[in-house]
Design a protein around this motif. Structure first.
Motif, PDB file in Angstrom:
ATOM      1  N   LEU A  83       0.373  -1.088  -0.155  1.00  0.00           N
ATOM      2  CA  LEU A  83      -0.281  -0.394   0.023  1.00  0.00           C
ATOM      3  C   LEU A  83       0.590   1.375  -0.407  1.00  0.00           C
ATOM      4  CD1 LEU A  83      -3.208   1.035   0.729  1.00  0.00           C
ATOM      5  CD2 LEU A  83      -2.391   0.963   2.330  1.00  0.00           C
ATOM      6  N   ASN A 130      -1.910  -1.381  10.403  1.00  0.00           N
ATOM      7  CA  ASN A 130      -2.918  -0.237   9.048  1.00  0.00           C
ATOM      8  C   ASN A 130      -3.514  -1.069   8.279  1.00  0.00           C
ATOM      9  OD1 ASN A 130      -4.574   1.108   7.581  1.00  0.00           O
ATOM     10  ND2 ASN A 130      -2.594   1.994   6.833  1.00  0.00           N
ATOM     11  N   PRO A 131      -4.786  -2.295   8.764  1.00  0.00           N
ATOM     12  CA  PRO A 131      -5.578  -3.540   7.973  1.00  0.00           C
ATOM     13  C   PRO A 131      -6.239  -3.296   7.163  1.00  0.00           C
ATOM     14  CG  PRO A 131      -6.779  -3.139  10.614  1.00  0.00           C
ATOM     15  CD  PRO A 131      -5.695  -2.069  10.335  1.00  0.00           C
ATOM     16  N   PRO A 132      -5.908  -4.232   6.302  1.00  0.00           N
ATOM     17  CA  PRO A 132      -6.999  -4.060   5.353  1.00  0.00           C
ATOM     18  C   PRO A 132      -8.967  -3.132   5.842  1.00  0.00           C
ATOM     19  CG  PRO A 132      -6.688  -5.333   4.810  1.00  0.00           C
ATOM     20  CD  PRO A 132      -5.869  -5.051   5.844  1.00  0.00           C
ATOM     21  N   TYR A 133      -9.251  -2.458   5.785  1.00  0.00           N
ATOM     22  CA  TYR A 133     -10.344  -2.040   6.157  1.00  0.00           C
ATOM     23  C   TYR A 133     -11.719  -1.227   4.896  1.00  0.00           C
ATOM     24  CZ  TYR A 133      -8.596   2.621   5.820  1.00  0.00           C
ATOM     25  OH  TYR A 133      -7.964   3.464   6.324  1.00  0.00           O
ATOM     26  N   ILE A 134     -11.370  -1.552   3.692  1.00  0.00           N
ATOM     27  CA  ILE A 134     -12.425  -0.691   2.650  1.00  0.00           C
ATOM     28  C   ILE A 134     -13.505  -1.706   2.281  1.00  0.00           C
ATOM     29  CG2 ILE A 134     -12.972   0.295   0.750  1.00  0.00           C
ATOM     30  CD1 ILE A 134     -10.754   2.035   2.271  1.00  0.00           C
ATOM     31  N   VAL A 188      -5.802   3.821  -6.597  1.00  0.00           N
ATOM     32  CA  VAL A 188      -6.447   3.199  -5.648  1.00  0.00           C
ATOM     33  C   VAL A 188      -6.494   1.960  -6.204  1.00  0.00           C
ATOM     34  CG1 VAL A 188      -7.395   3.049  -3.331  1.00  0.00           C
ATOM     35  CG2 VAL A 188      -6.233   5.767  -4.077  1.00  0.00           C
ATOM     36  N   ALA A 207      -4.185  -5.094   0.915  1.00  0.00           N
ATOM     37  CA  ALA A 207      -4.409  -4.370   1.706  1.00  0.00           C
ATOM     38  C   ALA A 207      -5.384  -3.336   1.814  1.00  0.00           C
ATOM     39  CB  ALA A 207      -2.580  -3.975   1.725  1.00  0.00           C
ATOM     40  N   LEU A 208      -6.381  -3.426   0.961  1.00  0.00           N
ATOM     41  CA  LEU A 208      -7.046  -2.809   1.107  1.00  0.00           C
ATOM     42  C   LEU A 208      -8.365  -3.384   1.294  1.00  0.00           C
ATOM     43  CD1 LEU A 208      -6.804  -0.462  -2.512  1.00  0.00           C
ATOM     44  CD2 LEU A 208      -6.497   0.485  -0.444  1.00  0.00           C
ATOM     45  N   GLU A 229      -5.304   1.269  13.151  1.00  0.00           N
ATOM     46  CA  GLU A 229      -6.381   2.472  11.804  1.00  0.00           C
ATOM     47  C   GLU A 229      -7.137   1.991  11.437  1.00  0.00           C
ATOM     48  OE1 GLU A 229      -3.831   4.509   9.179  1.00  0.00           O
ATOM     49  OE2 GLU A 229      -5.498   4.570   6.704  1.00  0.00           O
TER      50      GLU A 229
HETATM   51  N1  GLN Z   1      -6.643   4.831   3.637  1.00  0.00           N
HETATM   52  C1  GLN Z   1      -6.574   4.148   2.750  1.00  0.00           C
HETATM   53  C2  GLN Z   1      -7.681   4.186   1.595  1.00  0.00           C
HETATM   54  O1  GLN Z   1      -8.806   5.003   1.597  1.00  0.00           O
HETATM   55  C3  GLN Z   1      -7.081   1.973   3.134  1.00  0.00           C
HETATM   56  C4  GLN Z   1      -6.221   1.759   3.684  1.00  0.00           C
HETATM   57  C5  GLN Z   1      -6.042   0.117   4.404  1.00  0.00           C
HETATM   58  O2  GLN Z   1      -7.473  -0.387   4.302  1.00  0.00           O
HETATM   59  N2  GLN Z   1      -5.825   0.234   5.385  1.00  0.00           N
HETATM   60  O3  GLN Z   1      -7.081   3.972   0.017  1.00  0.00           O
END
Ligand code: GLN
Length: 281
Positions: free
Chosen positions: A91, A186-190, A202, A210-211, A241
């Motif tokens: 990322l 900062n894990p994938p969190y979308i 992106v 990673a997303l 995060e």
């Molecule tokens: N902040 C990133 C984004 O919005 C996502 C990072 C994540 O998933 N850790 O593109």
């Protein structure tokens, strides 16, 4: 043609593709082609550009006009206090993520020899930034991607931190080595819906791994919290995060796993982005 004319031409091509940072991007790409920094290209704008460089520049402008992120084209990104190598497997470090570093440094001001774990270390930007500022801390980074670990390793060597760093290729669930005073991630969190609304820069270029955090965006966060609750020392800190709309749901999971919420931080866009908590039970 001179540097300035070419930069303006490049910027125009990017502007026509609705790239907001067209001028800046064109300058950065010119600097990359000439193997100089941006200051040089601005101060030497009337110098004539060699034919070879011309075709290189065109190529890079083309890549950017297809939305490839600048950081991936020039293969590096500045974060906190250092420049980090990146590639398509990591990322790209974001300014928002500096909140984790800031929070970690704040709480650890007068601490000695802390043991830190970074879950999903990626380019290493979080862990290495902390290690660089705290000379007696030790870091462990895990990632499921070997390609990421290779980049973290290179960054650690460049920053002279490899003697205080251990890296493991591991899934978060399976990792069971050590006890930590501080865990960062900062894990994938979308979530599935929001994945569709990410910019092409992106979603088209950065690693989905990673997303994407599953249907509700929380599946990796849950694993990180569960694993942290097992590997953290009593009174150890976890700094995470999170996605802009996940604060309350994540706090609930954290409390269930015995964490006390110390604070939450907002990013520059005023979204809840970072949670600092302490393992109390
Ligand atoms: N902040 C990133 C984004 O919005 C996502 C990072 C994540 O998933 N850790 O593109």
């Amino acid at each position: 043609m001179n540097i300035n004319i070419l930069i303006q031409k490049g910027a125009k091509i990017l502007r026509n593709k609705f790239i907001k940072s067209a001028q800046l991007d064109s300058e950065i790409l010119m600097a990359k082609v000439l193997e100089r920094d941006r200051k040089y290209v601005i101060l030497n704008s009337d110098k004539v550009v060699h034919q070879n460089h011309l075709s290189d520049f065109k190529k890079l402008i083309k890549e950017r006009s297809n939305r490839k992120p600048i950081a991936q084209i020039i293969k590096k990104k500045f974060f906190w206090n250092s420049e980090f190598l990146i590639n398509k497997y990591t990322l790209i470090p974001r300014p928002d993520t500096e909140l984790i570093v800031e929070s970690a440094l704040k709480f650890s001001k007068n601490r000695n020899e802390l043991n830190i774990l970074d879950i999903g270390v990626g380019s290493g930007c979080i862990l290495l930034s902390i290690l660089k500022e705290r000379k007696k801390f030790y870091g462990t980074g895990i990632d499921i991607s070997r390609d990421c670990l290779n980049i973290t390793k290179l960054n650690a060597i460049n920053l002279n931190l490899s003697s205080r760093l251990r890296l493991y290729k591991s899934n978060v669930d399976k990792f069971n080595i050590g006890k930590y005073d501080l865990i960062v991630s900062n894990p994938p969190y979308i979530d599935k819906l929001n994945l569709r609304y990410l910019e092409k820069d992106v979603v088209g270029f950065e690693p989905r791994q990673a997303l994407y955090g599953g249907l509700d965006g929380l599946s990796e966060i849950r694993k990180v919290i569960k694993k942290s609750s097992e590997l953290i020392k009593k009174n150890g800190k976890l700094i995470l995060e999170i996605g802009f709309d996940q604060k309350n749901r994540v706090i609930k999971i954290l409390k269930k796993k015995g964490f006390y919420i110390n604070s939450t931080q907002k990013d520059l866009a005023k979204n809840d982005r970072c949670i600092v908590c302490t393992k109390i039970t």
